[in-house]
Design an enzyme around this catalytic site. Structure first.
Site, PDB file in Angstrom:
ATOM      1  CG  ASP A 229      -1.970  -0.960   1.299  1.00 54.49           C
ATOM      2  OD1 ASP A 229      -2.119  -1.717   0.326  1.00 54.49           O
ATOM      3  OD2 ASP A 229      -2.694  -0.991   2.317  1.00 54.49           O
TER       4      ASP A 229
ATOM      5  NE  ARG B 262      -3.965  -1.777  -4.599  1.00 58.83           N
ATOM      6  CZ  ARG B 262      -3.477  -1.851  -3.348  1.00 58.83           C
ATOM      7  NH1 ARG B 262      -3.320  -0.791  -2.612  1.00 58.83           N
ATOM      8  NH2 ARG B 262      -3.153  -3.004  -2.839  1.00 58.83           N
TER       9      ARG B 262
HETATM   10  P1  FDA Z   1     -14.077   8.804  -5.952  1.00 58.57           P
HETATM   11  O1  FDA Z   1     -13.677   9.286  -4.600  1.00 58.57           O
HETATM   12  O2  FDA Z   1     -14.235   9.800  -7.046  1.00 58.57           O
HETATM   13  O3  FDA Z   1     -15.368   7.943  -5.776  1.00 58.57           O
HETATM   14  C1  FDA Z   1     -16.169   7.516  -6.877  1.00 58.57           C
HETATM   15  C2  FDA Z   1     -17.491   7.038  -6.311  1.00 58.57           C
HETATM   16  O4  FDA Z   1     -17.293   5.824  -5.571  1.00 58.57           O
HETATM   17  C3  FDA Z   1     -18.132   7.997  -5.294  1.00 58.57           C
HETATM   18  O5  FDA Z   1     -18.936   8.967  -5.900  1.00 58.57           O
HETATM   19  C4  FDA Z   1     -18.931   7.053  -4.444  1.00 58.57           C
HETATM   20  O6  FDA Z   1     -20.154   6.735  -5.048  1.00 58.57           O
HETATM   21  C5  FDA Z   1     -18.073   5.806  -4.397  1.00 58.57           C
HETATM   22  N1  FDA Z   1     -17.199   5.803  -3.225  1.00 58.57           N
HETATM   23  C6  FDA Z   1     -15.867   6.014  -3.189  1.00 58.57           C
HETATM   24  N2  FDA Z   1     -15.386   5.874  -1.926  1.00 58.57           N
HETATM   25  C7  FDA Z   1     -16.463   5.610  -1.159  1.00 58.57           C
HETATM   26  C8  FDA Z   1     -16.621   5.376   0.229  1.00 58.57           C
HETATM   27  N3  FDA Z   1     -15.592   5.360   1.080  1.00 58.57           N
HETATM   28  N4  FDA Z   1     -17.874   5.122   0.710  1.00 58.57           N
HETATM   29  C9  FDA Z   1     -18.945   5.105  -0.140  1.00 58.57           C
HETATM   30  N5  FDA Z   1     -18.843   5.304  -1.469  1.00 58.57           N
HETATM   31  C10 FDA Z   1     -17.623   5.561  -1.971  1.00 58.57           C
HETATM   32  N6  FDA Z   1      -5.364   4.993  -1.002  1.00 58.57           N
HETATM   33  C11 FDA Z   1      -4.091   5.255  -0.608  1.00 58.57           C
HETATM   34  O7  FDA Z   1      -3.741   6.398  -0.332  1.00 58.57           O
HETATM   35  N7  FDA Z   1      -3.206   4.200  -0.487  1.00 58.57           N
HETATM   36  C12 FDA Z   1      -3.538   2.921  -0.802  1.00 58.57           C
HETATM   37  O8  FDA Z   1      -2.701   2.007  -0.679  1.00 58.57           O
HETATM   38  C13 FDA Z   1      -4.866   2.666  -1.265  1.00 58.57           C
HETATM   39  N8  FDA Z   1      -5.257   1.406  -1.627  1.00 58.57           N
HETATM   40  C14 FDA Z   1      -6.494   1.223  -2.211  1.00 58.57           C
HETATM   41  C15 FDA Z   1      -6.833  -0.020  -2.749  1.00 58.57           C
HETATM   42  C16 FDA Z   1      -8.038  -0.192  -3.400  1.00 58.57           C
HETATM   43  C17 FDA Z   1      -8.398  -1.518  -3.992  1.00 58.57           C
HETATM   44  C18 FDA Z   1      -8.962   0.908  -3.503  1.00 58.57           C
HETATM   45  C19 FDA Z   1     -10.284   0.770  -4.202  1.00 58.57           C
HETATM   46  C20 FDA Z   1      -8.637   2.123  -2.950  1.00 58.57           C
HETATM   47  C21 FDA Z   1      -7.418   2.300  -2.298  1.00 58.57           C
HETATM   48  N9  FDA Z   1      -7.072   3.537  -1.760  1.00 58.57           N
HETATM   49  C22 FDA Z   1      -5.775   3.740  -1.332  1.00 58.57           C
HETATM   50  C23 FDA Z   1      -8.097   4.595  -1.589  1.00 58.57           C
HETATM   51  C24 FDA Z   1      -8.099   5.599  -2.744  1.00 58.57           C
HETATM   52  O9  FDA Z   1      -6.961   6.409  -2.692  1.00 58.57           O
HETATM   53  C25 FDA Z   1      -9.343   6.522  -2.686  1.00 58.57           C
HETATM   54  O10 FDA Z   1      -9.321   7.252  -1.496  1.00 58.57           O
HETATM   55  C26 FDA Z   1     -10.670   5.782  -2.777  1.00 58.57           C
HETATM   56  O11 FDA Z   1     -10.620   4.732  -3.669  1.00 58.57           O
HETATM   57  C27 FDA Z   1     -11.790   6.737  -3.223  1.00 58.57           C
HETATM   58  O12 FDA Z   1     -11.541   7.236  -4.500  1.00 58.57           O
HETATM   59  P2  FDA Z   1     -12.194   6.614  -5.840  1.00 58.57           P
HETATM   60  O13 FDA Z   1     -11.095   6.379  -6.799  1.00 58.57           O
HETATM   61  O14 FDA Z   1     -13.018   5.447  -5.509  1.00 58.57           O
HETATM   62  O15 FDA Z   1     -13.023   7.772  -6.508  1.00 58.57           O
END
Ligand code: FDA
Length: 301
Positions: free
Chosen positions: A132, A182
Site C-alpha cells: 500500500d 495499483r
Molecule cells: P471517488 O472518490 O471519485 O469515488 C467515486 C465514487 O465511488 C463515489 O462517488 C462514491 O459513489 C463511491 N465511493 C468512493 N469511496 C467511497 C466510500 N468510502 N464510501 C462510499 N462510497 C464511496 N489509497 C491510498 O492512499 N493508499 C492505498 O494504498 C490505497 N489502496 C487502495 C486499494 C483499493 C483496492 C482501492 C479501491 C482504494 C485504495 N485507496 C488507497 C483509496 C483511494 O486512494 C481513494 O481514497 C478511494 O478509492 C476513493 O476514491 P475513488 O477512486 O473510488 O473515486
C-alpha cells in the site's frame, strides 16, 4: 479540500479519538459496512462468498505505525498464516501490506525483512505481494523498499497515488524496472504543495497516469470505485477493458463490482479486516463525507 473531508481526515490521525470513538456502538455498526469482521475467518468467509460472484480478492490486515518490533513480527506472522489459509481454500487472493505495519518507523530494515518473507511466500504460491502507499512522508521510503524487493520478486506490486504532484516523476523513475502498479487517487490529508486538492485535477492526473501505465507497467490495477473513469479509460485505451484490472473495496459499489465482472472486466475486491480499524475507517468515511457521516448518525439514533 471539502471542510468536512478535511475534518474527518484530521480525526483519522487524532490519538484521543482513536482511543474513544471505536467504543461507540454506532461507530462499530458503521464500520460493518466496510469490513466483514475483525477476524481472518470472517474475511476468508467473505472471500468465499465473493468467489461465487466470480470476484477474486485481496486481503489487508488493518494496522499502521506499529510501536514495537513485536507488533511488526505479529503482523507478518498473521499474513503468513493467512497465505496458508488462502492456499488451503484454493482462493484466487493476494495480500496487500503497509510498510509502517511491518516496522518501517522503527527501522526500515525491519520492514524490508518482513516484506522479503511475505514476497517469498507469496511468490511460492504464485501470487503477488502488494505494498500500500501511505501518507506523503513515506513515499520515498516505500518506493526504495519496493525497488529492492522487485529485484528478487519481480511480480510484487506497489500502490501509487494520483493526487501527489510528484507521482509522474516516480512513475518515470520506475519505468526501468517494469513495475506492477495499483493506481489510486489517494486517501490521506496532504498539503496543497504536495497534492492536488481539487477533484477535477486529481481525476485528470489519474486518467493520464493510467494511460501511461497501461503501456509501461507489467500489470496495472485501477484501485477505484469511479465507474465513469473506468468507462472513460475503456474508451480511450487501445486495449480497452483488457488494458487494466479493477480493484474496489469490500462494501463499496458491490453491484458495480458484480456488473463489471459479468461484463468481462477483471475485477478484484479488497477485503480489510482486523481490530485496528479506526484510522482506515475514518479515511473511508472521508471519501464520501456527507453520505457516510449521515450513515453513522443514522446508526447513532
Ligand atoms: P471517488 O472518490 O471519485 O469515488 C467515486 C465514487 O465511488 C463515489 O462517488 C462514491 O459513489 C463511491 N465511493 C468512493 N469511496 C467511497 C466510500 N468510502 N464510501 C462510499 N462510497 C464511496 N489509497 C491510498 O492512499 N493508499 C492505498 O494504498 C490505497 N489502496 C487502495 C486499494 C483499493 C483496492 C482501492 C479501491 C482504494 C485504495 N485507496 C488507497 C483509496 C483511494 O486512494 C481513494 O481514497 C478511494 O478509492 C476513493 O476514491 P475513488 O477512486 O473510488 O473515486
Amino acid at each position: 479540500m471539502d471542510p468536512l473531508r478535511g475534518t474527518l481526515l484530521w480525526a483519522s490521525g487524532n490519538a484521543t479519538l482513536r482511543e474513544h470513538l471505536p467504543r461507540f456502538r454506532a461507530v462499530r455498526k458503521t464500520v460493518n459496512r466496510f469490513m466483514p469482521g475483525e477476524t481472518a475467518d470472517e474475511a476468508l468467509a467473505a472471500a468465499q462468498r465473493l468467489r461465487a460472484d466470480r470476484l477474486p480478492t485481496t486481503f489487508t490486515l488493518l494496522g499502521e505505525n506499529v510501536g514495537g518490533s513485536a507488533q511488526a513480527t505479529a503482523a507478518a506472522g498473521e499474513y503468513l498464516r493467512l497465505l496458508d489459509r488462502i492456499q488451503e481454500l484454493g482462493l484466487d487472493a493476494e495480500i496487500s501490506v503497509k510498510v509502517t505495519q511491518l516496522g518501517f518507523d522503527l527501522d526500515p530494515d525491519i520492514a524490508a525483512l518482513h516484506l522479503e518473507r511475505l514476497a517469498e511466500r507469496s511468490e511460492a504460491l504464485s501470487r503477488s505481494l502488494w505494498i500500500d502507499m501511505e501518507s506523503a512522508a513515506y513515499v520515498d521510503g516505500t518506493i526504495a523498499l519496493y525497488r529492492d524487493l522487485l529485484a528478487k520478486h519481480p511480480t510484487s506490486g506497489l500502490c501509487i497515488q494520483a493526487y501527489l504532484r510528484r507521482t509522474w516523476d516516480d512513475v518515470r523513475s520506475l519505468s526501468d524496472v517494469s513495475p506492477t502498479i495499483r493506481l489510486v487517487k489517494g486517501a490521506y490529508r496532504e498539503p496543497k504543495q504536495l497534492a492536488f486538492q481539487e477533484r477535477a485535477l486529481i481525476d485528470e492526473s489519474f486518467f493520464r497516469l493510467a494511460g501511461h501505465l497501461a503501456t509501461t507497467a507489467r500489470r496495472l490495477v485501477l484501485g477505484t470505485h469511479d465507474t465513469e473513469m473506468v468507462a472513460r479509460l475503456t474508451a480511450a485505451l487501445p486495449g480497452g477493458r483488457d488494458a487494466f484490472e479493477i480493484a474496489m473495496l469490500y462494501g463499496i459499489r458491490g453491484e458495480d463490482q458484480r456488473r463489471l465482472a459479468a461484463d468481462g472486466y477483471r475485477v478484484r475486491t479488497l477485503i480489510s479486516y482486523g481490530p485496528y480499524w479506526y484510522p482506515w475507517f475514518m479515511r473511508r468515511i472521508a471519501e464520501k463525507p456527507v453520505t457516510n457521516t449521515l450513515l453513522a448518525l443514522r446508526n447513532l439514533v
